[in-house]
Write a protein that holds these residues in place. Structure first.
Motif, PDB file in Angstrom:
ATOM      1  N   ASP A  57      54.420  23.885   6.266  1.00 13.07           N
ATOM      2  CA  ASP A  57      54.148  24.670   5.057  1.00 13.07           C
ATOM      3  C   ASP A  57      52.863  24.226   4.361  1.00 13.07           C
ATOM      4  O   ASP A  57      52.309  24.973   3.550  1.00 13.07           O
ATOM      5  N   PHE A  58      52.401  23.009   4.660  1.00 16.63           N
ATOM      6  CA  PHE A  58      51.282  22.426   3.909  1.00 16.63           C
ATOM      7  C   PHE A  58      50.070  22.093   4.786  1.00 16.63           C
ATOM      8  O   PHE A  58      49.092  21.539   4.300  1.00 16.63           O
ATOM      9  N   VAL A  59      50.132  22.451   6.061  1.00 12.49           N
ATOM     10  CA  VAL A  59      49.037  22.161   6.977  1.00 12.49           C
ATOM     11  C   VAL A  59      47.837  23.036   6.648  1.00 12.49           C
ATOM     12  O   VAL A  59      47.979  24.238   6.432  1.00 12.49           O
ATOM     13  N   ARG A  60      46.671  22.409   6.591  1.00 11.02           N
ATOM     14  CA  ARG A  60      45.422  23.149   6.387  1.00 11.02           C
ATOM     15  C   ARG A  60      45.022  23.736   7.725  1.00 11.02           C
ATOM     16  O   ARG A  60      44.811  23.025   8.695  1.00 11.02           O
ATOM     17  N   LYS A  61      44.931  25.041   7.774  1.00 10.83           N
ATOM     18  CA  LYS A  61      44.568  25.718   9.027  1.00 10.83           C
ATOM     19  C   LYS A  61      43.052  25.648   9.231  1.00 10.83           C
ATOM     20  O   LYS A  61      42.292  25.787   8.288  1.00 10.83           O
ATOM     21  N   PRO A  62      42.638  25.455  10.501  1.00 10.08           N
ATOM     22  CA  PRO A  62      41.186  25.377  10.772  1.00 10.08           C
ATOM     23  C   PRO A  62      40.495  26.713  10.613  1.00 10.08           C
ATOM     24  O   PRO A  62      41.078  27.745  10.626  1.00 10.08           O
TER      25      PRO A  62
ATOM     26  N   GLY B  52      54.440  18.168  18.968  1.00  7.15           N
ATOM     27  CA  GLY B  52      53.407  19.093  19.416  1.00  7.15           C
ATOM     28  C   GLY B  52      52.987  20.123  18.383  1.00  7.15           C
ATOM     29  O   GLY B  52      52.214  21.031  18.685  1.00  7.15           O
ATOM     30  N   GLU B  53      53.459  20.003  17.144  1.00  9.05           N
ATOM     31  CA  GLU B  53      53.107  20.957  16.090  1.00  9.05           C
ATOM     32  C   GLU B  53      51.791  20.544  15.427  1.00  9.05           C
ATOM     33  O   GLU B  53      51.603  19.382  15.078  1.00  9.05           O
ATOM     34  N   PHE B  54      50.872  21.494  15.263  1.00  8.68           N
ATOM     35  CA  PHE B  54      49.581  21.208  14.638  1.00  8.68           C
ATOM     36  C   PHE B  54      49.791  20.685  13.227  1.00  8.68           C
ATOM     37  O   PHE B  54      50.558  21.250  12.455  1.00  8.68           O
ATOM     38  N   ALA B  55      49.087  19.568  12.904  1.00  5.43           N
ATOM     39  CA  ALA B  55      49.265  18.945  11.586  1.00  5.43           C
ATOM     40  C   ALA B  55      47.975  18.908  10.780  1.00  5.43           C
ATOM     41  O   ALA B  55      48.013  18.657   9.582  1.00  5.43           O
ATOM     42  N   GLY B  56      46.839  19.158  11.392  1.00  7.11           N
ATOM     43  CA  GLY B  56      45.577  19.170  10.667  1.00  7.11           C
ATOM     44  C   GLY B  56      44.399  18.916  11.582  1.00  7.11           C
ATOM     45  O   GLY B  56      44.532  18.261  12.620  1.00  7.11           O
ATOM     46  N   ALA B  57      43.236  19.413  11.173  1.00 13.13           N
ATOM     47  CA  ALA B  57      42.034  19.231  11.977  1.00 13.13           C
ATOM     48  C   ALA B  57      41.477  17.821  11.847  1.00 13.13           C
ATOM     49  O   ALA B  57      40.911  17.277  12.795  1.00 13.13           O
ATOM     50  N   THR B  58      41.648  17.234  10.670  1.00 10.76           N
ATOM     51  CA  THR B  58      41.109  15.896  10.431  1.00 10.76           C
ATOM     52  C   THR B  58      42.221  14.979   9.913  1.00 10.76           C
ATOM     53  O   THR B  58      43.262  15.441   9.453  1.00 10.76           O
ATOM     54  N   LEU B  59      41.941  13.705   9.961  1.00 15.25           N
ATOM     55  CA  LEU B  59      42.871  12.709   9.423  1.00 15.25           C
ATOM     56  C   LEU B  59      43.149  12.992   7.952  1.00 15.25           C
ATOM     57  O   LEU B  59      44.296  12.936   7.500  1.00 15.25           O
TER      58      LEU B  59
ATOM     59  N   ALA C 194      49.514  12.479  16.958  1.00 17.54           N
ATOM     60  CA  ALA C 194      48.617  12.306  18.108  1.00 17.54           C
ATOM     61  C   ALA C 194      47.357  13.139  17.901  1.00 17.54           C
ATOM     62  O   ALA C 194      47.442  14.295  17.474  1.00 17.54           O
ATOM     63  N   TYR C 195      46.208  12.547  18.222  1.00 15.46           N
ATOM     64  CA  TYR C 195      44.932  13.257  18.084  1.00 15.46           C
ATOM     65  C   TYR C 195      44.498  13.782  19.444  1.00 15.46           C
ATOM     66  O   TYR C 195      44.551  13.071  20.448  1.00 15.46           O
ATOM     67  N   THR C 196      44.073  15.033  19.468  1.00 14.68           N
ATOM     68  CA  THR C 196      43.533  15.653  20.674  1.00 14.68           C
ATOM     69  C   THR C 196      42.102  16.065  20.372  1.00 14.68           C
ATOM     70  O   THR C 196      41.853  16.775  19.389  1.00 14.68           O
ATOM     71  N   ASP C 197      41.160  15.601  21.206  1.00 18.71           N
ATOM     72  CA  ASP C 197      39.741  15.916  20.997  1.00 18.71           C
ATOM     73  C   ASP C 197      39.523  17.415  20.851  1.00 18.71           C
ATOM     74  O   ASP C 197      40.082  18.211  21.604  1.00 18.71           O
ATOM     75  N   ASN C 198      38.697  17.776  19.888  1.00 18.04           N
ATOM     76  CA  ASN C 198      38.295  19.159  19.603  1.00 18.04           C
ATOM     77  C   ASN C 198      39.461  20.069  19.218  1.00 18.04           C
ATOM     78  O   ASN C 198      39.291  21.278  19.155  1.00 18.04           O
ATOM     79  N   GLN C 199      40.648  19.495  18.955  1.00 18.57           N
ATOM     80  CA  GLN C 199      41.784  20.312  18.541  1.00 18.57           C
ATOM     81  C   GLN C 199      42.398  19.818  17.245  1.00 18.57           C
ATOM     82  O   GLN C 199      42.894  20.611  16.462  1.00 18.57           O
ATOM     83  N   GLY C 200      42.418  18.509  17.035  1.00 22.08           N
ATOM     84  CA  GLY C 200      42.953  17.970  15.796  1.00 22.08           C
ATOM     85  C   GLY C 200      44.180  17.107  16.007  1.00 22.08           C
ATOM     86  O   GLY C 200      44.436  16.618  17.104  1.00 22.08           O
ATOM     87  N   TRP C 201      44.942  16.952  14.943  1.00 25.52           N
ATOM     88  CA  TRP C 201      46.120  16.091  14.911  1.00 25.52           C
ATOM     89  C   TRP C 201      47.381  16.918  15.098  1.00 25.52           C
ATOM     90  O   TRP C 201      47.513  18.003  14.534  1.00 25.52           O
TER      91      TRP C 201
END
Length: 81
Positions: free
Chosen positions: A76-81, A35-42, A23-30
């Motif tokens: 383990d592989f998510v790119r942090k913003p 609900g776990e952060f997966a990346g800032a961009t597709l 799920a994409y959330t505006d100004n937050q990422g994917w």
């Protein structure tokens, strides 16, 4: 999750997979559906999924040779913003 290797899918198929499973959330990422952060961009999510797939394949090989470790996870592989 899906058939075949993720890295072998076309860019359009990879993008469709992310859009269907995250799920994409505006100004937050994917975010994963949990609900776990997966990346800032597709593209960041796609890169993380490719890295995860590679690590899972290596983990299977390690386990077959007698060295079983905790399986890798997407975070383990998510790119942090």
């Amino acid at each position: 999750m899906y058939s075949g290797k993720f890295i072998d899918k076309t860019q359009e198929e990879q993008q469709a997979h992310v859009r269907q499973n995250f799920a994409y959330t505006d100004n937050q990422g994917w975010f994963s559906l949990d609900g776990e952060f997966a990346g800032a961009t597709l593209e960041d999510v796609i890169k993380a999924l490719i890295d995860l797939e590679d690590a899972e394949i290596n983990s299977i090989g390690d386990c077959m040779s007698g060295f079983c470790v905790t399986p890798p996870k997407l975070s383990d592989f998510v790119r942090k913003p």
